[in-house]
Write an enzyme that holds these catalytic residues in place. Structure first.
Site, PDB file in Angstrom:
ATOM      1  N   GLY A 250       0.814  -1.214   0.000  1.00  0.00           N
ATOM      2  CA  GLY A 250       0.000   0.000   0.000  1.00  0.00           C
ATOM      3  C   GLY A 250       0.849   1.266   0.000  1.00  0.00           C
ATOM      4  O   GLY A 250       0.528   2.240  -0.685  1.00  0.00           O
ATOM      5  N   ASP A 251       1.941   1.246   0.751  1.00  0.00           N
ATOM      6  CA  ASP A 251       2.855   2.390   0.772  1.00  0.00           C
ATOM      7  C   ASP A 251       3.488   2.592  -0.600  1.00  0.00           C
ATOM      8  O   ASP A 251       3.679   3.728  -1.053  1.00  0.00           O
ATOM      9  CB  ASP A 251       3.952   2.172   1.823  1.00  0.00           C
ATOM     10  CG  ASP A 251       3.395   1.735   3.158  1.00  0.00           C
ATOM     11  OD1 ASP A 251       2.327   2.233   3.554  1.00  0.00           O
ATOM     12  OD2 ASP A 251       4.029   0.883   3.813  1.00  0.00           O
TER      13      ASP A 251
END
Length: 299
Positions: A250-251
């Site tokens: 997600g990052d």
């Protein structure tokens, strides 16, 4: 310049134990130590994609020194506040028949430390982006993200928020440029279950109505959705590949989105790079590289 904030970064100690058993001695078959924290991951992937950033947050003790050293090795420009009490946490991630995590608490952060962090934001302006990622440690006030956003308000700073539940929803009145929940987090906010891309769109629009300019929703194996401030909606299935490790995916999507937008000015291109960066990290035991992202984009 892009600034990332990780309020409780970590050293991630990752081990593989074959057939782990509780209550006895287990020996590792593999181990590594990586710099951890959502904002730190965003900075590392941005660097891998060819874009500089500055990592802000708090570190303490010998573990904090090692975190900063590892970040430097990864090419991250660190400007952390050094905290006097406690130490930067160690998160232990045990991979065996099942995955188990033991996450540390982190240092004791004072109001003076908070003010020192806020002061570092005073030079940000219209050409800057501030990325707020991850949880707020228990020693900090629950309105920490709001305080950070208020500190840069009125100066044209683009704020990105990647957080869960109240941390995200309480940021919305301050009109973040981008929020990035996954489908489960988005569903939790509205008390629904969201498993398909078409189900995500109306709830992403509701976040826009509450203040977010752009809403990027990651959905692991289902791909993702972007509802842009232009009114456009982009969605795509996930790339094909074997998931090795979902930590940091997600990052990586946040970093990919920002890199794609800076390079092209196109929300569609930014969305495609976000999905490719997230998948590249998920398909590898390290965070996405430029070559891996471009390979997925051209597949």
């Amino acid at each position: 310049m892009i600034y990332t904030v990780t309020l409780n970064p970590s050293l991630d100690y990752i081990v593989r134990v074959d057939g782990m058993r509780l209550g006895t001695i287990n020996r590792t078959a593999f181990e590594q130590i990586l710099p951890g924290g959502k904002g730190v991951n965003v900075s590392i992937v941005l660097g891998n994609l060819g874009h500089g950033s500055r990592a802000l947050g708090f570190t303490a003790g010998f573990t904090g020194s090692e975190l900063e050293r590892l970040c430097g090795e990864a090419g991250v420009d660190c400007d952390f506040i050094r905290v006097e009490r406690g130490m930067t946490r160690i998160n232990v991630k045990v991979k065996s028949d099942e995955e188990t995590e033991l996450n540390g608490r982190g240092p004791a952060i004072t109001e003076e430390d908070v003010e020192a962090l806020l002061a570092k934001l005073d030079g940000l302006g219209a050409d800057d982006t501030l990325v707020l990622s991850g949880s707020v440690p228990a020693c900090l006030p629950s309105d920490m993200y709001e305080r950070l956003m208020l500190r840069v308000a009125g100066r044209g700073v683009r704020v990105v928020v990647d957080a869960e539940r109240e941390l995200l929803t309480r940021s919305l009145p301050h009109r973040p440029f981008l929020v990035k929940p996954n489908n489960h987090e988005l569903g939790d906010i509205f008390g629904v279950t969201l498993s398909r891309r078409d189900e995500v769109v109306p709830y992403a629009r509701r976040l826009q109505e509450q203040g977010a300019a752009n809403v990027l929703v990651s959905m692991a194996g289902e791909g993702g959705v972007l509802v842009a401030q232009t009114g456009q909606v982009f969605e795509s299935a996930a790339a094909r590949g074997t998931v090795v490790n979902s930590v940091g995916a997600g990052d990586s999507s946040v970093a990919g989105f920002l890199a794609g937008l800076m390079e092209t000015g196109s929300y569609e291109a930014a969305f495609r790079m976000a999905l490719a960066a997230g998948s590249a990290s998920a398909f590898s035991d390290h965070l996405a590289t430029r070559a891996e992202v471009e390979a997925l984009l051209s597949a």
